[in-house]
Design an enzyme around this catalytic site. Structure first.
Site, PDB file in Angstrom:
ATOM      1  N   SER A 104     -64.691  69.103 -21.070  1.00  0.00           N
ATOM      2  CA  SER A 104     -63.749  69.219 -19.950  1.00  0.00           C
ATOM      3  C   SER A 104     -62.657  68.154 -20.007  1.00  0.00           C
ATOM      4  O   SER A 104     -61.577  68.336 -19.453  1.00  0.00           O
ATOM      5  CB  SER A 104     -64.496  69.119 -18.627  1.00  0.00           C
ATOM      6  OG  SER A 104     -65.222  67.906 -18.580  1.00  0.00           O
ATOM      7  N   HIS A 164     -63.464  62.566 -14.569  1.00  0.00           N
ATOM      8  CA  HIS A 164     -62.231  63.334 -14.827  1.00  0.00           C
ATOM      9  C   HIS A 164     -61.019  62.626 -14.235  1.00  0.00           C
ATOM     10  O   HIS A 164     -61.158  61.716 -13.423  1.00  0.00           O
ATOM     11  CB  HIS A 164     -62.404  64.747 -14.264  1.00  0.00           C
ATOM     12  CG  HIS A 164     -63.531  65.491 -14.929  1.00  0.00           C
ATOM     13  ND1 HIS A 164     -64.788  65.591 -14.367  1.00  0.00           N
ATOM     14  CD2 HIS A 164     -63.583  66.115 -16.118  1.00  0.00           C
ATOM     15  CE1 HIS A 164     -65.576  66.275 -15.203  1.00  0.00           C
ATOM     16  NE2 HIS A 164     -64.872  66.595 -16.273  1.00  0.00           N
ATOM     17  N   ASP A 181     -65.975  61.774  -8.267  1.00  0.00           N
ATOM     18  CA  ASP A 181     -65.975  62.089  -9.694  1.00  0.00           C
ATOM     19  C   ASP A 181     -65.197  60.985 -10.410  1.00  0.00           C
ATOM     20  O   ASP A 181     -63.973  60.896 -10.304  1.00  0.00           O
ATOM     21  CB  ASP A 181     -65.307  63.455  -9.905  1.00  0.00           C
ATOM     22  CG  ASP A 181     -65.190  63.854 -11.383  1.00  0.00           C
ATOM     23  OD1 ASP A 181     -65.320  62.966 -12.262  1.00  0.00           O
ATOM     24  OD2 ASP A 181     -64.946  65.044 -11.654  1.00  0.00           O
TER      25      ASP A 181
END
Ligand SMILES: *[C@@H]1O[C@H](CO)[C@@H](O)[C@H](O)[C@H]1NC(C)=O
Ligand SMILES: *[C@@H]1O[C@H](CO)[C@@H](O)[C@H](O)[C@H]1NC(C)=O
Ligand SMILES: *[C@@H]1O[C@H](CO)[C@@H](O)[C@H](O)[C@H]1NC(C)=O
Ligand SMILES: *[C@@H]1O[C@H](CO)[C@@H](O)[C@H](O)[C@H]1NC(C)=O
Length: 425
Positions: free
Chosen positions: A157, A404, A401
């Site tokens: 990702s 990311h 998070d």
């Protein structure tokens, strides 16, 4: 995440015979010389040089250097300038390179403003290398270069984020009806129709076949990668002109990693556990072998992006225990900072494997420069998959998070570095 101490000279295997020991020592000296680049070379009293990039070829003495032109190169970076070592500079004039609301391709996991991030500070930084300036990102040059070509990002990702960032940097030059974004299982394809060009992302978090390969449902606690399986995915990468690989985070399952020796269809699966470093080394070698067999070094380029650092523990940078990237809006200013989420031992494996290969691959060493950017993560400002519990809501750090990155943001700079290495190696 557990840490393994980096390999130290004393932990190198000792061979009983003196000559073998001497050879090992010599190899190690060269490896260190390679890792520490210029400083060490000065010790030798002469400057060894690499051409194009440290990993594009082997060492040689200055007089004999043949500067072979790499595909797509139109110039070169100033001699001796390591574009990955430098500092962050606040720049409200030229940043961000695009607006979040102007790029419809950013997935809702990365649109921080839309999800209520109160500050925009993280958008206003540019990277200033110590030894030179980065060339300005030229979207029309990039698109012209991709005419009739395929560019592909393969990995996890984080590489998907870099793929989307590149699309955002380019798409404004393309009229609405001349571009599309489509997904077919593991493959997402952005097409610039008038250019007959595609920029693609292929989901393969281990590069090898694994039990986490489903492009949508891949959150598996007991991860297994299969040895010698790169062609399982690699058959979809053939014919690509510019390739960008990454893989790291998914290997971090502890100190060991489960490797499948047979096939995922075997009734009795033969699984061995080996150290993360050995497993990672195996994957890197598979990748290089695939590149050697499938990419033409005279016409194509291959990049490898190093580990993307996480900021899951604020004690790493002297913060309060229990905190993380949540509510961080400033950079870490210790130049030597290296968080506990990033394993130096894995970086050493990358260095080792790349220094031994003749396969031309350009290394994007974004780890250190990104490690200062505790401010640039999506934190709590992203689409949540599941409704948040009352316990989570009172403690936002618990669901932040810190892996990311918001777009626009840090990953646009990774693409500026990629742009630099592609055109000015
Ligand atoms: C960008 O690249 C194009 C070539 O495609 C060139 O004509 C143009 O001058 C470049 N722009 C800048 C600002 O360098
Ligand atoms: C479009 O690009 C592909 C490679 O991606 C190439 O095979 C094909 O010939 C090109 N088509 C045209 C019409 O240029
Ligand atoms: C966020 O950080 C600021 C200082 O930078 C502090 O005053 C504030 O209390 C913090 N907020 C939360 C919710 O932790
Ligand atoms: C990447 O850069 C960091 C510092 O900027 C360095 O410590 C590390 O050795 C580099 N990695 C490789 C494999 O060259």
């Amino acid at each position: 995440m557990e840490m393994k101490p980096p390999l130290s000279p004393s932990s190198l295997p000792r061979k009983p015979r003196f000559s073998t020991f001497l050879l090992t020592l010599l190899a190690f000296v060269f490896f260190v010389a390679f890792l520490y680049g210029e400083d060490f070379m000065c010790l030798f009293g002469q400057q060894l040089q690499f051409y194009s990039s440290p990993y594009s070829t082997s060492f040689s003495t200055p007089q004999k250097i043949k500067r072979q032109k790499l595909p797509f190169a139109i110039g070169k970076t100033e001699e001796g300038c390591d574009i990955f070592s430098g500092k962050w500079v606040k720049d409200e004039l030229t940043r961000p390179l695009y607006e979040e609301s102007e790029c419809p391709y950013i997935q809702p996991q990365l649109t921080c403003q839309e999800h209520g991030r109160p500050d925009k500070d993280y958008q206003y930084w540019r990277w200033q290398p110590n030894g030179c300036d980065l060339p300005k990102f030229n979207a029309s040059l990039m698109l012209e270069t991709l005419r009739g070509k395929r560019m592909m990002f393969v990995g996890d990702s984080l590489n998907r984020g870099q793929f989307v960032s590149l699309v955002c940097l380019l798409h404004q030059l393309i009229p609405e009806d001349a571009k599309s974004m489509e997904t077919f299982d593991s493959l997402t394809v952005f097409t610039a129709k008038e250019y007959n060009a595609t920029i693609e992302f292929y989901w393969a978090p281990f590069l090898l076949e694994s039990n986490s390969d489903n492009a949508v449902i891949h959150r598996i606690s007991d991860r297994v990668a299969r040895k010698g399986s790169i062609n399982k995915h690699g058959k979809y990468w053939k014919g690509v002109d510019i390739m960008v690989f990454n893989t790291y985070l998914w290997w971090m399952t502890g100190l060991k990693m489960k490797i499948l020796l047979g096939s995922f269809d075997d009734e009795e699966k033969e699984i061995v556990e080996i150290s993360t470093e050995d497993a990672y080394r195996m994957a890197m070698k598979s990748m290089l072998r695939w590149v050697k067999l499938n990419m033409d070094p005279k016409k194509t380029r291959v990049f490898f992006t190093s580990m993307s650092p996480s900021h899951g523990k604020s004690i790493d940078w002297g913060g309060e225990p229990g905190g993380n990237c949540y509510n961080e809006t400033t950079l870490i200013d210790d130049p030597a900072y290296w968080g506990s989420d990033c394993r130096k031992s894995v970086m050493q494996v990358i260095g080792e494997v790349f220094s031994k290969t003749k396969v031309p691959i350009t290394f994007l060493n974004i780890t250190q420069l990104s490690s200062y950017r505790r401010d640039a993560h999506t934190s709590i400002y992203k689409k949540q998959w599941n409704p948040l519990t009352p316990e989570q809501l009172v403690n936002p750090a618990s669901y932040a998070d810190c892996v990311h990155w918001c777009l626009p943001g840090l990953q646009d700079i990774w693409n500026e570095l990629l742009f630099t290495k592609l055109f000015y190696p």
